[in-house]
Design an enzyme around this catalytic site. Structure first.
Site, PDB file in Angstrom:
ATOM      1  N   LYS A 147     -17.171 -15.094 -28.701  1.00  0.00           N
ATOM      2  CA  LYS A 147     -17.999 -14.552 -27.613  1.00  0.00           C
ATOM      3  C   LYS A 147     -17.207 -14.673 -26.320  1.00  0.00           C
ATOM      4  O   LYS A 147     -17.124 -15.735 -25.714  1.00  0.00           O
ATOM      5  CB  LYS A 147     -19.335 -15.286 -27.481  1.00  0.00           C
ATOM      6  CG  LYS A 147     -20.290 -14.410 -26.653  1.00  0.00           C
ATOM      7  CD  LYS A 147     -21.199 -15.135 -25.740  1.00  0.00           C
ATOM      8  CE  LYS A 147     -20.606 -15.813 -24.569  1.00  0.00           C
ATOM      9  NZ  LYS A 147     -20.113 -14.916 -23.501  1.00  0.00           N
ATOM     10  N   CYS A 180      -7.529 -22.866 -14.648  1.00  0.00           N
ATOM     11  CA  CYS A 180      -7.946 -24.272 -14.744  1.00  0.00           C
ATOM     12  C   CYS A 180      -6.768 -25.194 -14.455  1.00  0.00           C
ATOM     13  O   CYS A 180      -6.962 -26.368 -14.169  1.00  0.00           O
ATOM     14  CB  CYS A 180      -8.526 -24.564 -16.107  1.00  0.00           C
ATOM     15  SG  CYS A 180      -7.306 -24.549 -17.401  1.00  0.00           S
ATOM     16  N   GLU A 206     -14.174 -28.008  -7.700  1.00  0.00           N
ATOM     17  CA  GLU A 206     -13.300 -26.895  -8.080  1.00  0.00           C
ATOM     18  C   GLU A 206     -13.635 -25.673  -7.229  1.00  0.00           C
ATOM     19  O   GLU A 206     -14.799 -25.292  -7.128  1.00  0.00           O
ATOM     20  CB  GLU A 206     -13.533 -26.586  -9.566  1.00  0.00           C
ATOM     21  CG  GLU A 206     -12.633 -25.514 -10.113  1.00  0.00           C
ATOM     22  CD  GLU A 206     -12.770 -25.371 -11.629  1.00  0.00           C
ATOM     23  OE1 GLU A 206     -13.895 -25.421 -12.141  1.00  0.00           O
ATOM     24  OE2 GLU A 206     -11.724 -25.206 -12.288  1.00  0.00           O
TER      25      GLU A 206
END
Ligand code: NAD
Length: 493
Positions: free
Chosen positions: A183, A292, A394
């Site tokens: 997915k 990331c 973040e």
């Protein structure tokens, strides 16, 4: 169908049981070209994943018995087809994610690295243990471990690397004898849907690789499905924590790679300055900071502050922001308007808390032809304090928060004080500081004189604290994730 690059893909299909299937649902989400702000397709959101999981479960019965070398042949054919369609995949990645062509080529290369690693599967599987004559009696007893695939795995991936991250898992999972349902992110499923058709052309039996589109609701249905044995998830910490808990509650194996805030420490002896600056700039701004492993804070120690602050701002000012499919563009848009607003909001809050904008990307003006795209220019904030939100959370955008410390020890203490532990880097010419940093920093991936510490697939993709949940990491570790060891013992009278 997603048979090739297009300006509009229409209503996107799913890929189930070896073919594209049209999906009937009451909910569709738009997917964009973030550089123009135009909708380029409609993403069906499915809550019922029975058909895809059923196809994968049926396929597993036969696929797990296909000899390893035959499974490798399919993968080799897939590799050739991927190379044949490289430019098309690169352009789709660029178009749908908003990444520059250079970044998209890099993603393609990294995805192929994972294929190469999976092609070494027989040698990876060969790490078995056999001990003869562990016990005796009227006949000797031998004992051995054999590695077996487990069944259907759900792979749930983020928007920023729609092909590379699925490829951390899929080539390995299927070559080891499992079947998968991917997915991809609802934001940019075009390239993974195109790549799905290459599995079909490579001759993979129907049902071995399936792709369902959708959002969190679809992902939850996959995680809870009784025929799914394990979940590999990569995404934000907020969602990753939920996935970890949900998968565990349903008795699934689970591997979760999550968010990050990677400190980059620059010591006063860091050199040569031009290379250090170039590396910092590409680390913070490639893919508009949406990686990331992108640096999250620039930590300047002692005299490094006076030396590097202005060099970084001068170079950041020159970054060419523009439409991602133009070859000369150095930085494209963010993936969505929501992402742009979120990052701009974080910058505004930081300024409100006392940070000083040396360069404010919210004012950046791109070519008016692309004014509807989701752009933000490079931003550099000075005077960031360790407790500000911009220093702790973040950002996932093109922002350099600068923090200043007097000593290595203070910088290291700050580097270890956050809630994330994905990566950390140091720039220095001192072996002593480099070693000390690598030894004491609490992060899964450590860079020395490189701002993006990305491990190749023959190494685990590390991560600590809230950047990772589970035991086995992505890449090489996933050999253990996708197989289980059975112990067989016997005697022959
Ligand atoms: P996200 O968490 O919003 O989405 C990731 C995936 O989770 C998508 O497929 C999404 O549809 C799905 N999802 C959404 N809600 C869900 C729910 N309730 N249950 C299950 N699945 C759900 O992340 P994103 O914005 O696409 O990606 C950016 C994030 O991913 C950043 O935080 C980044 O640091 C992280 N990331 C981590 C790594 C790593 O290896 N550690 C690599 C790349 C990206």
């Amino acid at each position: 169908m997603v048979r090739g690059f297009s300006d509009n893909y229409g209503r996107l299909p799913n890929y189930i049981d070896g073919r594209y299937v049209e999906v009937y649902t009451d909910r569709y989400l738009p997917t964009y070209d973030p550089g123009t702000g135009r909708v380029i397709g409609e993403v069906p959101v499915l809550k019922d994943v029975d058909v895809a999981v059923g196809a994968a479960a049926r396929a597993f019965e036969k696929w797990s018995r296909v000899p390893v070398y035959d499974r490798l042949q399919y993968l080799a054919r897939l590799k050739a087809l991927m190379e044949e369609h490289r430019d098309e995949i690169v352009r789709m990645l660029s178009q749908n994610v908003g990444k520059t062509l250079t970044d998209a080529r890099g993603e393609f290369r990294r995805a192929m690295d994972s294929v190469d690693m999976a092609l070494g599967t027989p040698s990876l599987m060969a790490q078995v243990l056999k001990v003869m004559n562990v016990a005796g009696g009227d006949a000797e007893i031998d004992m051995e471990t054999v590695r077996e695939p487990l069944g259907v795995f759900a792979i749930i991936t983020p928007f920023n690397f729609p092909v590379m991250i699925p490829f951390w898992f899929i080539p390995l999972a299927v070559t080891l004898g499992n079947t998968v349902v991917l997915k991809p992110s609802e934001l940019d499923p075009v390239a993974p849907l195109f790549v799905a058709s290459l599995f079909e052309r490579a001759g993979y039996p129907p049902g071995v690789v399936n792709v369902v589109t959708g959002d969190g609701a679809t992902a939850e249905a996959l995680i809870k499905h009784p025929e799914v044995v394990g979940v590999a998830f990569v995404g934000s910490t907020r969602v990753g924590q939920q996935v970890y808990a949900m998968a565990a509650a349903h008795g699934k194996r689970v591997l979760v790679g999550a968010g990050a805030k990677n400190p980059v420490v620059v010591m006063p002896d860091a050199a040569p300055a031009d290379k250090v600056v170039e590396n910092i700039i590409s680390g913070f701004f490639n893919l508009s900071g949406q990686r990331c492993l992108a640096p999250g804070n620039l930590v300047l120690v002692g005299d490094a502050y006076a030396k590097y602050r202005d060099l970084v701002v001068d170079r950041a000012r020159k970054v060419r922001v523009g439409y991602q499919l133009h070859e000369e563009t150095e930085m494209g848009p963010l993936v969505s308007d929501a992402a742009r607003k979120r990052v701009a909001g974080m910058v505004e809050k930081a300024i409100g808390e006392g940070a000083k904008p040396l360069l404010d990307g919210r004012d950046y003006r791109v070519d008016p032809a692309y004014a509807s795209g989701f752009y933000l220019g490079p931003t550099v904030l000075d005077g960031v304090a360790p407790d500000m939100e911009i220093a702790r959370e973040e950002v996932f955008g093109p922002v350099i928060p600068i923090l200043r410390f007097d000593t290595f020890e203070e910088a290291l203490e700050f580097a270890n004080s956050g809630k994330y532990g994905n990566a950390a880097s140091i720039f220095t010419t001192s072996g002593k500081y480099a070693r000390e940093f690598a030894r004491r920093v609490n992060a899964g991936n450590v860079g020395i004189n490189m701002s993006v510490a990305q491990p190749l697939p023959f190494f685990p993709f590390g991560g600590r604290k809230q950047s990772f949940f589970g035991v086995l990491h992505a890449q090489i570790d996933a050999v253990d994730f996708f197989t289980d060891r059975k112990v067989v013992m016997g005697r022959w009278w």
